[in-house]
Design an enzyme around this catalytic site. Sequence first.
Site, PDB file in Angstrom:
ATOM      1  N   HIS A 218     -31.051 -23.853 -50.196  1.00 38.04           N
ATOM      2  CA  HIS A 218     -31.853 -23.832 -48.964  1.00 38.04           C
ATOM      3  C   HIS A 218     -33.288 -23.420 -49.272  1.00 38.04           C
ATOM      4  CE1 HIS A 218     -30.676 -19.375 -47.921  1.00 38.04           C
ATOM      5  NE2 HIS A 218     -31.889 -19.376 -48.393  1.00 38.04           N
TER       6      HIS A 218
ATOM      7  N   ASP B  85     -40.056 -18.052 -41.745  1.00 39.83           N
ATOM      8  CA  ASP B  85     -38.862 -17.839 -40.939  1.00 39.83           C
ATOM      9  C   ASP B  85     -38.765 -16.392 -40.476  1.00 39.83           C
ATOM     10  OD1 ASP B  85     -38.395 -16.848 -43.508  1.00 39.83           O
ATOM     11  OD2 ASP B  85     -36.758 -18.225 -43.947  1.00 39.83           O
TER      12      ASP B  85
ATOM     13  N   ASN C  57     -27.770 -21.779 -52.594  1.00 39.31           N
ATOM     14  CA  ASN C  57     -27.151 -23.018 -52.099  1.00 39.31           C
ATOM     15  C   ASN C  57     -28.184 -24.119 -51.876  1.00 39.31           C
ATOM     16  OD1 ASN C  57     -28.483 -22.181 -49.826  1.00 39.31           O
ATOM     17  ND2 ASN C  57     -26.689 -22.040 -48.505  1.00 39.31           N
TER      18      ASN C  57
ATOM     19  N   GLU D  83     -30.355 -24.624 -44.177  1.00 40.04           N
ATOM     20  CA  GLU D  83     -29.089 -24.604 -44.896  1.00 40.04           C
ATOM     21  C   GLU D  83     -28.626 -26.032 -45.193  1.00 40.04           C
ATOM     22  OE1 GLU D  83     -28.277 -21.887 -46.058  1.00 40.04           O
ATOM     23  OE2 GLU D  83     -27.875 -20.281 -44.622  1.00 40.04           O
TER      24      GLU D  83
HETATM   25  C1  GLP Z   1     -33.829 -16.089 -47.807  1.00 36.37           C
HETATM   26  C2  GLP Z   1     -35.142 -16.679 -47.291  1.00 36.37           C
HETATM   27  C3  GLP Z   1     -35.654 -17.767 -48.182  1.00 36.37           C
HETATM   28  C4  GLP Z   1     -35.594 -17.330 -49.632  1.00 36.37           C
HETATM   29  C5  GLP Z   1     -34.176 -17.048 -50.025  1.00 36.37           C
HETATM   30  C6  GLP Z   1     -34.020 -16.610 -51.479  1.00 36.37           C
HETATM   31  O1  GLP Z   1     -32.702 -16.755 -47.374  1.00 36.37           O
HETATM   32  N1  GLP Z   1     -35.045 -17.174 -45.961  1.00 36.37           N
HETATM   33  O2  GLP Z   1     -36.984 -18.082 -47.802  1.00 36.37           O
HETATM   34  O3  GLP Z   1     -36.126 -18.322 -50.458  1.00 36.37           O
HETATM   35  O4  GLP Z   1     -33.708 -15.996 -49.201  1.00 36.37           O
HETATM   36  O5  GLP Z   1     -34.242 -15.242 -51.591  1.00 36.37           O
HETATM   37  P1  GLP Z   1     -34.504 -14.476 -52.942  1.00 36.37           P
HETATM   38  O6  GLP Z   1     -35.862 -14.878 -53.376  1.00 36.37           O
HETATM   39  O7  GLP Z   1     -34.441 -13.021 -52.557  1.00 36.37           O
HETATM   40  O8  GLP Z   1     -33.440 -14.884 -53.876  1.00 36.37           O
END
Ligand code: GLP
Length: 265
Positions: free
Chosen positions: A140, A69, A138, A145
Amino acid sequence: MEIHIVTDAAEGAQAVADVFARTLRETAGDGTVLGLATGSSPVPAYTELIRRHREEGLSFAGARAFLLDEYVGLPAGHEQSYHRFIRENFTSHIDIEDAAVLSPDGAAADPTAEAAAYDRRIGEAGGVDLQILGIGSNGHIAFNEPGSSLASRTRVVGLTRRTIADNARFFENAEDVPVRALSQGLGTIRDARRIVLTATGEGKAEAVAQLAEGAISARWPATSLQLHPDVTVVVDEAAASRLELADYYRYARSLEQTGTVAAHS
Ligand code: GLP
């Protein structure tokens, strides 16, 4: 879904790096296609892979990579772009060609067309051999989302207030966090031949419980991974703390590794 409960981030990084090493071995010579994630969760695994590259000769030569992304509105060079994040934290420290590390163009004039083109490019590359994932609190994955179609493809998505708040720590002001992103869809992600998801900390415990044991539903997008035949989930004790079947996962794992039945409740 194979659930691997580890004692700390270092053991988790080893477990995830092992999945990478196995995939690189199996696809050697075929131009391995890696699916890479940003966020803090995969970073210890990337650090371990960099170490194995430097000290043990683990090679990524000939591999290509697709990011999950990118924020809409952030050009590739922006210090919070995922394009830059993956280079700083992983790909510029290993022997993968920089031009072979692709991500959706957050600055594209027509983000919708860019999303469709990006999805096509992944298919034209032969699909992803191994996709690494984190998970949002959440539920995702990438930026899918709650409410995302389980069949979704790469597209422009609006971020929830919770995701914006979770990601605000990387920006100077909460108002600077982009509110839209280009994200691979849940259907796109499930096209990968192998998936490894990693999560740590109590803040992910509910999402991890839903991922592994909840009903498949757009309410918790990561539950769509239950439909995939080759998913490894690497979680620490805190992230595993709401799994009802944690003892069974430990038992199944020790049975698989040692061939013997370990004590479990
Ligand atoms: C972002 C990314 C996701 C990731 C998520 C969790 O929203 N788009 O790909 O998994 O954050 O992030 P973290 O690993 O920093 O908790």
